[in-house]
Write an enzyme that holds these catalytic residues in place. Structure first.
Site, PDB file in Angstrom:
ATOM      1  N   LYS A   1       6.778  -4.983 -30.982  1.00  0.00           N
ATOM      2  CA  LYS A   1       6.216  -3.933 -30.122  1.00  0.00           C
ATOM      3  C   LYS A   1       6.173  -2.652 -30.935  1.00  0.00           C
ATOM      4  O   LYS A   1       6.960  -2.476 -31.862  1.00  0.00           O
ATOM      5  CB  LYS A   1       7.104  -3.733 -28.888  1.00  0.00           C
TER       6      LYS A   1
ATOM      7  N   ASP B   1      -1.290  -1.666 -24.923  1.00  0.00           N
ATOM      8  CA  ASP B   1      -0.275  -1.549 -23.860  1.00  0.00           C
ATOM      9  C   ASP B   1      -0.608  -0.236 -23.156  1.00  0.00           C
ATOM     10  O   ASP B   1      -1.752   0.247 -23.259  1.00  0.00           O
ATOM     11  CB  ASP B   1       1.146  -1.559 -24.449  1.00  0.00           C
TER      12      ASP B   1
HETATM   13  P1  NDP Z   1      -2.486   1.379 -18.650  1.00  0.00           P
HETATM   14  O1  NDP Z   1      -2.253   2.493 -19.580  1.00  0.00           O
HETATM   15  O2  NDP Z   1      -3.829   0.763 -18.558  1.00  0.00           O
HETATM   16  O3  NDP Z   1      -2.079   1.813 -17.172  1.00  0.00           O
HETATM   17  C1  NDP Z   1      -0.787   2.218 -16.861  1.00  0.00           C
HETATM   18  C2  NDP Z   1      -0.764   2.669 -15.425  1.00  0.00           C
HETATM   19  O4  NDP Z   1       0.579   2.927 -15.029  1.00  0.00           O
HETATM   20  C3  NDP Z   1      -1.529   3.956 -15.208  1.00  0.00           C
HETATM   21  O5  NDP Z   1      -2.010   3.970 -13.885  1.00  0.00           O
HETATM   22  C4  NDP Z   1      -0.445   5.026 -15.394  1.00  0.00           C
HETATM   23  O6  NDP Z   1      -0.702   6.256 -14.756  1.00  0.00           O
HETATM   24  C5  NDP Z   1       0.725   4.332 -14.731  1.00  0.00           C
HETATM   25  N1  NDP Z   1       1.982   4.839 -15.309  1.00  0.00           N
HETATM   26  C6  NDP Z   1       2.339   4.834 -16.609  1.00  0.00           C
HETATM   27  N2  NDP Z   1       3.539   5.403 -16.769  1.00  0.00           N
HETATM   28  C7  NDP Z   1       3.915   5.788 -15.532  1.00  0.00           C
HETATM   29  C8  NDP Z   1       5.064   6.414 -15.038  1.00  0.00           C
HETATM   30  N3  NDP Z   1       6.075   6.791 -15.855  1.00  0.00           N
HETATM   31  N4  NDP Z   1       5.138   6.625 -13.696  1.00  0.00           N
HETATM   32  C9  NDP Z   1       4.127   6.236 -12.871  1.00  0.00           C
HETATM   33  N5  NDP Z   1       3.008   5.628 -13.295  1.00  0.00           N
HETATM   34  C10 NDP Z   1       2.914   5.411 -14.605  1.00  0.00           C
HETATM   35  O7  NDP Z   1      -1.372   0.267 -18.995  1.00  0.00           O
HETATM   36  P2  NDP Z   1      -1.344  -1.266 -18.622  1.00  0.00           P
HETATM   37  O8  NDP Z   1      -1.964  -1.484 -17.294  1.00  0.00           O
HETATM   38  O9  NDP Z   1      -1.817  -2.020 -19.780  1.00  0.00           O
HETATM   39  O10 NDP Z   1       0.233  -1.523 -18.525  1.00  0.00           O
HETATM   40  C11 NDP Z   1       0.965  -1.419 -17.306  1.00  0.00           C
HETATM   41  C12 NDP Z   1       2.270  -2.183 -17.446  1.00  0.00           C
HETATM   42  O11 NDP Z   1       1.992  -3.557 -17.734  1.00  0.00           O
HETATM   43  C13 NDP Z   1       3.200  -1.706 -18.563  1.00  0.00           C
HETATM   44  O12 NDP Z   1       4.533  -1.924 -18.161  1.00  0.00           O
HETATM   45  C14 NDP Z   1       2.853  -2.656 -19.703  1.00  0.00           C
HETATM   46  O13 NDP Z   1       3.901  -2.755 -20.635  1.00  0.00           O
HETATM   47  C15 NDP Z   1       2.670  -3.949 -18.922  1.00  0.00           C
HETATM   48  N6  NDP Z   1       1.924  -4.989 -19.598  1.00  0.00           N
HETATM   49  C16 NDP Z   1       0.646  -4.772 -20.020  1.00  0.00           C
HETATM   50  C17 NDP Z   1      -0.064  -5.795 -20.619  1.00  0.00           C
HETATM   51  C18 NDP Z   1      -1.492  -5.646 -20.992  1.00  0.00           C
HETATM   52  O14 NDP Z   1      -2.109  -6.657 -21.348  1.00  0.00           O
HETATM   53  N7  NDP Z   1      -2.093  -4.467 -20.897  1.00  0.00           N
HETATM   54  C19 NDP Z   1       0.570  -7.104 -20.905  1.00  0.00           C
HETATM   55  C20 NDP Z   1       1.884  -7.250 -20.342  1.00  0.00           C
HETATM   56  C21 NDP Z   1       2.528  -6.204 -19.746  1.00  0.00           C
HETATM   57  P3  NDP Z   1      -1.152   7.529 -15.637  1.00  0.00           P
HETATM   58  O15 NDP Z   1      -2.607   7.296 -15.890  1.00  0.00           O
HETATM   59  O16 NDP Z   1      -0.882   8.697 -14.776  1.00  0.00           O
HETATM   60  O17 NDP Z   1      -0.312   7.514 -16.877  1.00  0.00           O
END
Ligand code: NDP
Length: 449
Positions: free
Chosen positions: A122, A162
């Site tokens: 990571k 991510d």
């Molecule tokens: P994105 O950046 O596309 O989206 C993240 C979302 O979560 C946004 O809506 C963001 O809001 C919100 N967010 C992030 N940090 C916070 C916080 N501290 N408090 C509240 N909301 C928050 O990321 P992903 O959708 O790719 O990832 C989401 C989760 O899934 C993570 O935990 C990631 O590690 C996990 N994941 C992702 C994978 C992938 O293929 N993308 C694979 C496996 C796991 P804002 O825009 O305001 O930051």
């Protein structure tokens, strides 16, 4: 406390997310160690909790006004026992060594569960892409890759996206890697379709999470049809989780970002979801803007003075936390139970605190840990690597069929491992035991490294 855990806390003080992730796994695998004394003799716990390599580097970049900024970046190469390091890059101001070590540690077991040949890694930076111009993001990505490129490669370490790293960032990172290495190889996954990406990769984590939920429900002769679902986040994982829930007949009533959440009692249908995708992916706007178009929904600003998240306090059947780590605490878990939720399927990594997980396990609801239920993303990344090696592109239905099969297999593997160790139906224990056993057996086969 387990002596290995004690040693980690002394040697790596302050790495609370890493401690949390390790503690959960060490607890789950205790019976495996008791049954296999050779694991202790070979110090597998000490070895599996120590990254094989940690790279930490400076990223200097210039904003549109000519001002220079400096960010800190990392790549954690955690474990390569079953394949090249594989895991995403996160760009978010909260990024630090502890968060990336926890994510890399989880990734090792997740990747093992997919049955594909991928080790765990990571990386990322405390750079915040929010509010930056495309040119600023490009300059940052190029500077980031100028250092990272010497440590990665299609058979060494294959990063992906991510939080904060989507198709735009992967494009800029890949461009600079290609320039520096003078090679066009599958060194990153999550690439755009026109130059080596895989169909269904953007959808894979969200779709996979819903496939896993459907498998869990099927053990109780239920389906998602007619179920009300709470989803957090509004990024990649959340968007495709909503898309698949709608397709399977469920109703999603919430979405969020770090500023707040919307509650739409009528349900987020396909048209509303298309609007969210435009809002978040193209306009790069905020969820608060949802109510400008759909005034029937209610927007609630995030309130850090609360010790709970009101998003988890609505009547529902299922919850899909898909934003970030530790977004469900004990109070949220109690609220979910009070409101009738009987399935929690983690799209995000480690979104539930240990106290919340204990509540889910005590109440014996269907609870899927992220390392099993969100493995669809890295699984299709593995399929992207396979297609790149063959210089072929599989059609969408072929990739989706394989994704569904992989999620079904992971579900069964978790159930089988939990049954073998007398904790039937505990998906968390099953995922940890199955992932751990596969990786440590490979480590022992390969000798003392
Ligand atoms: P994105 O950046 O596309 O989206 C993240 C979302 O979560 C946004 O809506 C963001 O809001 C919100 N967010 C992030 N940090 C916070 C916080 N501290 N408090 C509240 N909301 C928050 O990321 P992903 O959708 O790719 O990832 C989401 C989760 O899934 C993570 O935990 C990631 O590690 C996990 N994941 C992702 C994978 C992938 O293929 N993308 C694979 C496996 C796991 P804002 O825009 O305001 O930051």
């Amino acid at each position: 406390m387990n002596p290995v855990m004690e040693r980690i806390k002394v040697r790596d003080p302050g790495e609370k997310e890493f401690h949390q992730a390790v503690e959960e796994v060490l607890y789950s695998v205790q019976p495996v160690l008791d049954r296999n004394p050779q694991y202790r003799q070979h110090a597998v716990l000490e070895r599996i909790t120590e990254p094989e390599r940690v790279i930490m580097f400076r990223v200097s970049w210039m904003d549109d006004q000519g001002q220079v900024h400096v960010n800190r970046a990392f790549r954690i190469q955690m474990n390569s026992a079953i394949g090249p390091y594989k895991g995403g890059l996160r760009f978010h101001p909260s990024v630090n060594l502890s968060i990336l070590k926890f994510l890399a540690f989880e990734q090792v077991f997740k990747n093992a569960l997919t049955t594909l040949s991928m080790g765990g890694g990571k990386g990322g930076s405390d750079f915040d892409p929010k509010g930056k111009s495309d040119n600023e993001v490009m300059r940052f990505c190029q500077s980031f890759m100028i250092e990272l490129f010497r440590h990665i490669g299609p058979d060494t370490d294959v990063p992906a996206g991510d939080i904060g790293v989507g198709a735009r960032e992967i494009g800029y990172l890949f461009g600079m890697y290609k320039k520096l290495s003078n090679e066009f190889t599958g060194v990153l996954t999550g690439k755009s379709l026109g130059w080596g990406g895989s169909l269904i990769r953007p959808e894979a984590t969200g779709y996979g999470s819903v496939y896993f939920a459907a498998e869990m429900l099927a053990t109780q002769n239920q389906t998602l049809e007619g179920k009300t679902c709470l989803v957090s986040g509004s990024g990649n994982v959340a968007q495709y989780t909503v898309e698949k829930i709608i397709e399977l007949g469920g109703k999603v009533v919430t979405l969020s970002d770090s500023s707040g959440y919307i509650y739409d009692e009528e349900g987020i249908d396909s048209e509303k979801l298309a609007h969210v995708k435009r809002l978040k992916n193209i306009k790069r706007g905020r969820m608060s803007e949802y109510i400008d178009k759909y005034s029937e929904a209610v927007y609630t600003e995030a309130d850090t003075s609360l010790d709970y998240n009101p998003l988890w306090n609505h009547k529902a059947d299922c919850a899909f936390p898909s934003a970030t780590e530790n977004e469900i605490n004990a109070t949220d878990a109690a609220n979910l139970m009070k409101n009738g939720v009987h399935l929690v399927c983690e799209g995000a990594n480690m979104p539930s605190t240990p106290e919340a997980i204990n509540i889910f396990l005590d109440k014996k609801i269907l609870y899927a840990p992220g390392k099993a239920s969100n493995a669809g993303g890295v699984a299709v990344s593995g399929l992207e690597m396979a297609q790149n090696s063959m210089r072929l592109n599989w059609p969408a239905d072929e990739v989706d069929r394989r994704l569904k099969m992989i999620m079904k297999n992971i579900h069964q593997t978790c159930l089988d491992a939990s049954a073998e160790y007398g904790v039937s139906g505990n998906y968390m224990a099953g995922a940890n035991i199955a992932g751990f056993t596969k990786v440590v057996n490979a480590m022992l086969d390969q000798g003392l490294l």
